[in-house]
Motif scaffolding. Sequence first.
Motif, PDB file in Angstrom:
ATOM      1  N   PRO A  82      -0.626  16.813   7.393  1.00 39.09           N
ATOM      2  CA  PRO A  82      -1.141  15.636   8.127  1.00 39.09           C
ATOM      3  C   PRO A  82      -2.233  14.913   7.332  1.00 39.09           C
ATOM      4  CG  PRO A  82      -2.087  17.643   9.006  1.00 39.09           C
ATOM      5  CD  PRO A  82      -1.138  18.076   7.935  1.00 39.09           C
ATOM      6  N   LEU A  83      -1.822  14.128   6.349  1.00 39.32           N
ATOM      7  CA  LEU A  83      -2.746  13.404   5.487  1.00 39.32           C
ATOM      8  C   LEU A  83      -2.591  11.908   5.714  1.00 39.32           C
ATOM      9  CD1 LEU A  83      -2.033  15.511   2.280  1.00 39.32           C
ATOM     10  CD2 LEU A  83      -3.943  15.820   3.875  1.00 39.32           C
ATOM     11  N   SER A  84      -3.305  11.130   4.944  1.00 33.20           N
ATOM     12  CA  SER A  84      -3.159   9.675   5.030  1.00 33.20           C
ATOM     13  C   SER A  84      -1.777   9.271   4.554  1.00 33.20           C
ATOM     14  CB  SER A  84      -4.222   8.993   4.161  1.00 33.20           C
ATOM     15  OG  SER A  84      -4.004   9.290   2.789  1.00 33.20           O
ATOM     16  N   PRO A  85      -1.228   8.144   5.056  1.00 34.69           N
ATOM     17  CA  PRO A  85       0.119   7.732   4.654  1.00 34.69           C
ATOM     18  C   PRO A  85       0.305   7.629   3.143  1.00 34.69           C
ATOM     19  CG  PRO A  85      -0.594   6.454   6.542  1.00 34.69           C
ATOM     20  CD  PRO A  85      -1.772   7.268   6.113  1.00 34.69           C
ATOM     21  N   LYS A  86      -0.690   7.108   2.431  1.00 35.07           N
ATOM     22  CA  LYS A  86      -0.559   6.960   0.983  1.00 35.07           C
ATOM     23  C   LYS A  86      -0.436   8.323   0.297  1.00 35.07           C
ATOM     24  CE  LYS A  86      -1.926   2.696  -1.125  1.00 35.07           C
ATOM     25  NZ  LYS A  86      -2.697   2.101  -2.221  1.00 35.07           N
ATOM     26  N   LEU A  87      -1.298   9.249   0.717  1.00 33.53           N
ATOM     27  CA  LEU A  87      -1.253  10.576   0.120  1.00 33.53           C
ATOM     28  C   LEU A  87       0.033  11.302   0.497  1.00 33.53           C
ATOM     29  CD1 LEU A  87      -2.789  12.452  -1.690  1.00 33.53           C
ATOM     30  CD2 LEU A  87      -4.058  13.310   0.290  1.00 33.53           C
ATOM     31  N   GLN A  88       0.482  11.105   1.724  1.00 30.20           N
ATOM     32  CA  GLN A  88       1.765  11.687   2.133  1.00 30.20           C
ATOM     33  C   GLN A  88       2.896  11.133   1.284  1.00 30.20           C
ATOM     34  OE1 GLN A  88       1.733  10.861   6.432  1.00 30.20           O
ATOM     35  NE2 GLN A  88       1.819  13.062   6.790  1.00 30.20           N
ATOM     36  N   GLY A  89       2.868   9.822   1.035  1.00 27.62           N
ATOM     37  CA  GLY A  89       3.894   9.217   0.199  1.00 27.62           C
ATOM     38  C   GLY A  89       3.890   9.788  -1.203  1.00 27.62           C
ATOM     39  N   LEU A  90       2.700   9.997  -1.770  1.00 25.83           N
ATOM     40  CA  LEU A  90       2.598  10.561  -3.115  1.00 25.83           C
ATOM     41  C   LEU A  90       3.166  11.972  -3.164  1.00 25.83           C
ATOM     42  CD1 LEU A  90       1.549  10.320  -6.017  1.00 25.83           C
ATOM     43  CD2 LEU A  90      -0.663  11.194  -5.201  1.00 25.83           C
ATOM     44  N   LEU A  91       2.831  12.775  -2.142  1.00 20.94           N
ATOM     45  CA  LEU A  91       3.373  14.136  -2.083  1.00 20.94           C
ATOM     46  C   LEU A  91       4.880  14.123  -1.886  1.00 20.94           C
ATOM     47  CD1 LEU A  91       0.672  15.957   0.085  1.00 20.94           C
ATOM     48  CD2 LEU A  91       1.044  16.141  -2.374  1.00 20.94           C
ATOM     49  N   LEU A 264       8.191   7.215  -1.762  1.00 18.99           N
ATOM     50  CA  LEU A 264       7.884   6.044  -2.592  1.00 18.99           C
ATOM     51  C   LEU A 264       7.620   4.814  -1.734  1.00 18.99           C
ATOM     52  CD1 LEU A 264       7.676   4.800  -5.427  1.00 18.99           C
ATOM     53  CD2 LEU A 264      10.147   4.399  -5.332  1.00 18.99           C
ATOM     54  N   PHE A 265       8.454   4.590  -0.722  1.00 20.22           N
ATOM     55  CA  PHE A 265       8.258   3.433   0.163  1.00 20.22           C
ATOM     56  C   PHE A 265       6.960   3.564   0.962  1.00 20.22           C
ATOM     57  CE2 PHE A 265      12.975   3.028  -0.219  1.00 20.22           C
ATOM     58  CZ  PHE A 265      12.970   1.784  -0.835  1.00 20.22           C
ATOM     59  N   LEU A 266       6.644   4.797   1.390  1.00 18.86           N
ATOM     60  CA  LEU A 266       5.407   5.002   2.133  1.00 18.86           C
ATOM     61  C   LEU A 266       4.188   4.821   1.221  1.00 18.86           C
ATOM     62  CD1 LEU A 266       4.309   5.776   4.933  1.00 18.86           C
ATOM     63  CD2 LEU A 266       4.359   8.174   4.204  1.00 18.86           C
ATOM     64  N   LEU A 267       4.310   5.205  -0.045  1.00 17.23           N
ATOM     65  CA  LEU A 267       3.222   5.027  -1.000  1.00 17.23           C
ATOM     66  C   LEU A 267       2.947   3.552  -1.254  1.00 17.23           C
ATOM     67  CD1 LEU A 267       1.251   6.349  -3.030  1.00 17.23           C
ATOM     68  CD2 LEU A 267       3.117   6.340  -4.700  1.00 17.23           C
ATOM     69  N   ARG A 268       4.019   2.763  -1.346  1.00 18.77           N
ATOM     70  CA  ARG A 268       3.866   1.324  -1.603  1.00 18.77           C
ATOM     71  C   ARG A 268       3.448   0.559  -0.361  1.00 18.77           C
ATOM     72  NH1 ARG A 268       8.957  -1.249  -4.122  1.00 18.77           N
ATOM     73  NH2 ARG A 268       7.508  -3.012  -4.088  1.00 18.77           N
ATOM     74  N   LYS A 269       3.958   0.982   0.805  1.00 22.64           N
ATOM     75  CA  LYS A 269       3.648   0.287   2.051  1.00 22.64           C
ATOM     76  C   LYS A 269       3.203   1.310   3.098  1.00 22.64           C
ATOM     77  CE  LYS A 269       6.987  -3.447   1.254  1.00 22.64           C
ATOM     78  NZ  LYS A 269       8.166  -4.163   1.795  1.00 22.64           N
ATOM     79  N   PRO A 270       1.939   1.654   3.121  1.00 17.01           N
ATOM     80  CA  PRO A 270       1.457   2.661   4.079  1.00 17.01           C
ATOM     81  C   PRO A 270       1.664   2.269   5.537  1.00 17.01           C
ATOM     82  CG  PRO A 270      -0.174   2.233   2.367  1.00 17.01           C
ATOM     83  CD  PRO A 270       0.885   1.185   2.218  1.00 17.01           C
ATOM     84  N   GLU A 271       1.913   0.980   5.792  1.00 19.56           N
ATOM     85  CA  GLU A 271       2.135   0.557   7.177  1.00 19.56           C
ATOM     86  C   GLU A 271       3.487   1.019   7.722  1.00 19.56           C
ATOM     87  OE1 GLU A 271       3.313  -2.928   4.483  1.00 19.56           O
ATOM     88  OE2 GLU A 271       1.716  -1.412   4.605  1.00 19.56           O
ATOM     89  N   LEU A 272       4.354   1.555   6.844  1.00 19.75           N
ATOM     90  CA  LEU A 272       5.655   2.055   7.312  1.00 19.75           C
ATOM     91  C   LEU A 272       5.480   3.441   7.937  1.00 19.75           C
ATOM     92  CD1 LEU A 272       8.057   0.957   4.422  1.00 19.75           C
ATOM     93  CD2 LEU A 272       7.756  -0.092   6.672  1.00 19.75           C
ATOM     94  N   ALA A 273       4.615   3.517   8.921  1.00 15.93           N
ATOM     95  CA  ALA A 273       4.348   4.761   9.654  1.00 15.93           C
ATOM     96  C   ALA A 273       4.073   4.406  11.102  1.00 15.93           C
ATOM     97  CB  ALA A 273       3.161   5.500   9.038  1.00 15.93           C
ATOM     98  N   GLU A 274       4.548   5.249  12.005  1.00 17.64           N
ATOM     99  CA  GLU A 274       4.395   4.989  13.429  1.00 17.64           C
ATOM    100  C   GLU A 274       3.942   6.255  14.134  1.00 17.64           C
ATOM    101  OE1 GLU A 274       8.210   3.754  14.754  1.00 17.64           O
ATOM    102  OE2 GLU A 274       8.302   1.971  13.465  1.00 17.64           O
ATOM    103  N   GLU A 275       3.403   6.067  15.334  1.00 20.94           N
ATOM    104  CA  GLU A 275       3.084   7.222  16.169  1.00 20.94           C
ATOM    105  C   GLU A 275       4.385   7.895  16.609  1.00 20.94           C
ATOM    106  OE1 GLU A 275       0.519   6.586  19.410  1.00 20.94           O
ATOM    107  OE2 GLU A 275      -1.006   5.509  18.252  1.00 20.94           O
ATOM    108  N   GLY A 276       4.352   9.184  16.685  1.00 15.13           N
ATOM    109  CA  GLY A 276       5.561   9.910  17.086  1.00 15.13           C
ATOM    110  C   GLY A 276       6.517  10.153  15.942  1.00 15.13           C
TER     111      GLY A 276
END
Length: 536
Positions: A82-91, A264-276
Amino acid sequence: MTIVYPILGILVATLSSISRSSARRYLYASGIALLVAFFTFPFSEAIGYLSREAIYPTPAGLLPSWSLLGLIALAGLLALLPLSPKLQGLLGVDGGALVLVVGYAWLSRPVFLAKAVPLPGLTEAAIALLAGGLLFLALRNRNFWLAILLGLALAAASFSLLNGPVGHTYFPRLEGYYKLVKPLAPEETNKLINDYNQSLAKTNAIRKEIGLKPLQPIKGLADLEGGVPKDLAAKGVRLVRPSTLRYGTTAILFLAGLLLASGLFLLRKPELAEEGDLTSGLTAAAVFLILVPSFYATEFSLGKLVKGWPFFVNFLDRSWPPNLADPAHNIFPLQEVASQMALTVEIALVGTFLAMLFAIPSSFLAARNLTRGSAFTRAVFTLTRAFYNIDRGIDTLIMALIFVAAVGLGPFAGVLAMAIHSIADLGKLYSEAIENVERGPIEALEAVGASGTNVVRWAILPQVLPLFVAYTLYRFEINFRVSIVLGFVGAGGIGFFIQNAMASGQYDQMIIGIIAIVIVVNLIDFGSSWLRSKLV
């Protein structure tokens, strides 16, 4: 061709990104699925002396042979942090790339000898925990602590039963089902090769007597034809072939591509994340983990379809044009089809009518709102619903086979099977309609002292009768289609005609029956839909 699977995963992530769907959802889904596949999906093949002795170890089972396979599980765990979207995308990017490297490195490894070491009780424990977990999920909203207690009790009882003599008697494959694959030492492998070459003279003499070609000496395990020698196979030794694809291999490569691209998409666009996202990712992973082995178990293969296409073309050539009549040989297929189609409709009609006669009175006993007045009526409700559940669980085709054996071939067996099975289906629909009636008319009649039969006659029936008729018509549509299939087991009707025509190779007559079915099904559908629209 293995590159296709990660490309498909990348394509799924790309399409979801184009539609602005959450990339983190697929990151979670691929992580969960990788973890489950790591422990449960077959990843390679290890053959013995006979084909039935082959085992298909999971990545976890292959860890003693190549510990780097553990990086697959590590990538799955990293995707769930459970990290920030950018860090999750990198992982996700790093994890997907890591799984691809490990997967292709494994596929390029040479064959080797290993010993299969069973892990007693592991499979039994997994099944027991799954049963206990499902019970906990079903009861947790009613009483959390009671759900935990009952779940643990069921898990303990299931493990005790499955891991004991009773479980291994009825499910012998459970005993030692999960195996670790431990490689043999190089000196043991070399000794095997030498022993194999030294025994070739005797082996080839036997093969010559039975007309088989002689075997050649081998320089390495890759030259070994077939499996390992019989005596070694009996000791649990297997020849592991890493390059052999199993459905676990293809699934993990697909998930690696999905993990990499969604990260990769989450790293470039961290807004591609939602609750749930975690819940929806868990759902997507569950669907994937169920579908992949299901496709494998059903031997789904587009290649087989392409290979069988000439037969399909030949079938159409032999079926067209239809042979409507052959007076020279006293054969009149169209007349036979009309007669058998009428019989099929009559089977469905009589079966539905008989089911309706029994379903209507029993549905009042299965309606919760009418049977909660006393302990006796609640018991009747439970028994009636139990009968419905048992009856619906036995397919019409199975009942038809039983009745064909009991009363002989013919439409009567089909009518009995259809009527008995339809009682439960209609009864359940009727009882649900009764449970949803308005309480006002019932309470008004009860207030003036009306009897139970009058309450049913004047307060309940006027509300549910249109629904009863609509449900009966809908069931008749289903029964007509079912009666076609019943003909294939000797219950008469158009199905029986089609079966006989196919068995005798008379495809130009059989096609008449298929055309008639299409026409009559559409006529019944349109007619019953029109009637239901007038009644409801």
